[in-house]
Design a protein around this motif. Structure first.
Motif, PDB file in Angstrom:
ATOM      1  N   SER A 109       2.020   8.349  -9.647  1.00 23.14           N
ATOM      2  CA  SER A 109       1.774   7.684  -8.515  1.00 23.14           C
ATOM      3  C   SER A 109       3.137   7.106  -8.061  1.00 23.14           C
ATOM      4  O   SER A 109       3.653   6.993  -7.073  1.00 23.14           O
ATOM      5  CB  SER A 109       0.818   6.676  -8.386  1.00 23.14           C
ATOM      6  OG  SER A 109       1.209   5.884  -9.555  1.00 23.14           O
TER       7      SER A 109
ATOM      8  N   ARG B 212      -3.836   4.943   8.627  1.00 23.72           N
ATOM      9  CA  ARG B 212      -4.626   4.668   7.910  1.00 23.72           C
ATOM     10  C   ARG B 212      -6.176   5.116   8.434  1.00 23.72           C
ATOM     11  O   ARG B 212      -6.931   5.401   7.515  1.00 23.72           O
ATOM     12  CB  ARG B 212      -4.801   3.074   8.033  1.00 23.72           C
ATOM     13  CG  ARG B 212      -3.993   2.245   7.322  1.00 23.72           C
ATOM     14  CD  ARG B 212      -4.055   0.791   7.081  1.00 23.72           C
ATOM     15  NE  ARG B 212      -3.460  -0.130   6.029  1.00 23.72           N
ATOM     16  CZ  ARG B 212      -3.410   0.194   4.728  1.00 23.72           C
ATOM     17  NH1 ARG B 212      -4.227   0.911   4.303  1.00 23.72           N
ATOM     18  NH2 ARG B 212      -2.577  -0.555   3.987  1.00 23.72           N
TER      19      ARG B 212
ATOM     20  N   ALA C  91      -8.114   7.614   6.141  1.00 24.77           N
ATOM     21  CA  ALA C  91      -9.567   7.174   5.670  1.00 24.77           C
ATOM     22  C   ALA C  91     -10.561   8.117   6.024  1.00 24.77           C
ATOM     23  O   ALA C  91     -11.608   8.614   5.406  1.00 24.77           O
ATOM     24  CB  ALA C  91      -9.755   5.736   6.541  1.00 24.77           C
TER      25      ALA C  91
ATOM     26  N   GLY D   3     -10.281  10.873   3.278  1.00 25.78           N
ATOM     27  CA  GLY D   3     -10.575  10.530   2.021  1.00 25.78           C
ATOM     28  C   GLY D   3      -9.553  10.249   1.149  1.00 25.78           C
ATOM     29  O   GLY D   3      -9.423  10.710  -0.123  1.00 25.78           O
ATOM     30  N   LEU D   4      -8.294   9.959   1.855  1.00 29.12           N
ATOM     31  CA  LEU D   4      -6.994  10.022   1.129  1.00 29.12           C
ATOM     32  C   LEU D   4      -6.442   8.476   0.808  1.00 29.12           C
ATOM     33  O   LEU D   4      -6.518   7.838   1.723  1.00 29.12           O
ATOM     34  CB  LEU D   4      -5.827  10.574   2.074  1.00 29.12           C
ATOM     35  CG  LEU D   4      -4.556  11.032   1.272  1.00 29.12           C
ATOM     36  CD1 LEU D   4      -4.994  12.023   0.139  1.00 29.12           C
ATOM     37  CD2 LEU D   4      -4.000  11.769   2.403  1.00 29.12           C
ATOM     38  N   ASP D   5      -6.113   8.264  -0.425  1.00 25.88           N
ATOM     39  CA  ASP D   5      -5.768   6.692  -0.652  1.00 25.88           C
ATOM     40  C   ASP D   5      -4.215   6.541  -0.007  1.00 25.88           C
ATOM     41  O   ASP D   5      -3.425   7.374  -0.105  1.00 25.88           O
ATOM     42  CB  ASP D   5      -5.968   6.663  -2.076  1.00 25.88           C
ATOM     43  CG  ASP D   5      -7.195   6.508  -2.663  1.00 25.88           C
ATOM     44  OD1 ASP D   5      -8.014   6.452  -1.938  1.00 25.88           O
ATOM     45  OD2 ASP D   5      -7.298   7.059  -4.037  1.00 25.88           O
ATOM     46  N   TRP D   6      -4.116   5.515   0.232  1.00 27.09           N
ATOM     47  CA  TRP D   6      -2.877   4.979   0.883  1.00 27.09           C
ATOM     48  C   TRP D   6      -1.763   4.824  -0.509  1.00 27.09           C
ATOM     49  O   TRP D   6      -2.084   4.136  -1.435  1.00 27.09           O
ATOM     50  CB  TRP D   6      -3.002   3.604   1.387  1.00 27.09           C
ATOM     51  CG  TRP D   6      -1.863   2.975   1.990  1.00 27.09           C
ATOM     52  CD1 TRP D   6      -0.574   2.189   1.751  1.00 27.09           C
ATOM     53  CD2 TRP D   6      -1.421   3.452   3.609  1.00 27.09           C
ATOM     54  NE1 TRP D   6       0.186   2.107   2.551  1.00 27.09           N
ATOM     55  CE2 TRP D   6      -0.276   2.585   3.945  1.00 27.09           C
ATOM     56  CE3 TRP D   6      -2.087   4.033   4.571  1.00 27.09           C
ATOM     57  CZ2 TRP D   6       0.466   2.694   5.074  1.00 27.09           C
ATOM     58  CZ3 TRP D   6      -1.587   4.013   5.837  1.00 27.09           C
ATOM     59  CH2 TRP D   6      -0.349   3.130   6.069  1.00 27.09           C
TER      60      TRP D   6
END
Length: 228
Positions: free
Chosen positions: A108, A123, A127, A130-133
C-alpha cells in the motif's frame, strides 16, 4: 534508472519494469466510468446550450475543459453544473479487469492514484466501483495545473518518498501519459478509452490483468507484462 524502453524485453511476449512505486490514473485505468462521464457531459452541453457537444477529451480536468469551452462570465456556473452532474451519475461505474488483483499485489505504501477528478467526484466514483481510497491520493483540487502538466505525478512521488524516475505511471489517456513523460516517470498505457496507436508510452497493454508483480531485495517492484 534500470528500465530501458528498448532493452528489458526477455522475449517477444514479456516486458519488465523495475520501479519503486506505481502511480495510477483512476478513470479508464482502474475503473470504467466512460459511459457515465460521457452521459454527464452530454447533459451538461445541452443545459449550457452547446449544441451537439460530444465529450472526447478524457484525462483532462473539468476546470480545464470548462475554461476552453465556456466564456468567462459563465465559467463558474458551468463548472458547478458539471461537478454536480458527474457526482450524481455513477450508474454502471465498475472496476476494470485486473484492478483488484494488481492493487492487492503492490504494498500500500508503494502505490497511489493521481486523478483529474476532484476529491468529491473521486470518492463518489470509487465508492460506486468498490475501490478503497489509497494513502497519498492526488486529486484535481490539490494541484495548480492538471494533466498534461506533470504536477500531480511529481506531488504523488514526493508523498510516497519515491524518485519519480523510479515510478511507473499507468494511464489510459494521452494527456496523462504526456504528464508522466514530462515528469520523467516510466509509462504504461492501457487501451480502452483510446487505441494503442494513440497512446505514447514505454509499453501498452489491453488489460491490467496482463501485469504480474514481484519484489526484489530492497523493496523494488518488478512488474512484468505478458501477452494473453
Amino acid at each position: 534508472m534500470t528500465f530501458d524502453a528498448a532493452a528489458p524485453a526477455l522475449d517477444d511476449s514479456l516486458t519488465v519494469f523495475d520501479v519503486d512505486a506505481v502511480l495510477f490514473d483512476l478513470d479508464g485505468t482502474l475503473i470504467d466510468s466512460t459511459v457515465a462521464t460521457e452521459r454527464a457531459w452530454t447533459l451538461w452541453g445541452e443545459k449550457m446550450g452547446i449544441a451537439g457537444y460530444r465529450h472526447t477529451a478524457h484525462g483532462m480536468t473539468a476546470l480545464t475543459l470548462v475554461n476552453e469551452l465556456v466564456d468567462a462570465p459563465r465559467r463558474a456556473e458551468a463548472l458547478e453544473l458539471i461537478t454536480r452532474l458527474e457526482i450524481e451519475d455513477t450508474d454502471g461505474i465498475r472496476q476494470k479487469e485486473g484492478t483488484a488483483d494488481l492493487l492487492a499485489a503492490i504494498p500500500s505504501k508503494q502505490w497511489t492514484i493521481v486523478t483529474s477528478c476532484t476529491r468529491e467526484l473521486a470518492r463518489a466514483r470509487m465508492a460506486a466501483a468498490g475501490l478503497d481510497w489509497p494513502e497519498h491520493m492526488v486529486t484535481a483540487d490539490q494541484v495548480t495545473t492538471g494533466k498534461p502538466s506533470p504536477e500531480g505525478f511529481l506531488l504523488a512521488a514526493k508523498r510516497l518518498g519515491a524518485d519519480i524516475r523510479r515510478c511507473l505511471v499507468v494511464e489510459d489517456a494521452p494527456a496523462g501519459l504526456s504528464a508522466g513523460r514530462s515528469a520523467n516517470a516510466q509509462t504504461l498505457g492501457v487501451t480502452g478509452t483510446y487505441g494503442a496507436r494513440q497512446l505514447e508510452a514505454d509499453a501498452v497493454v489491453a488489460s491490467l490483468g496482463q501485469l504480474t508483480v514481484s519484489r526484489r531485495p530492497g523493496a523494488a517492484l518488478v512488474i512484468e507484462i505478458r501477452d494473453r
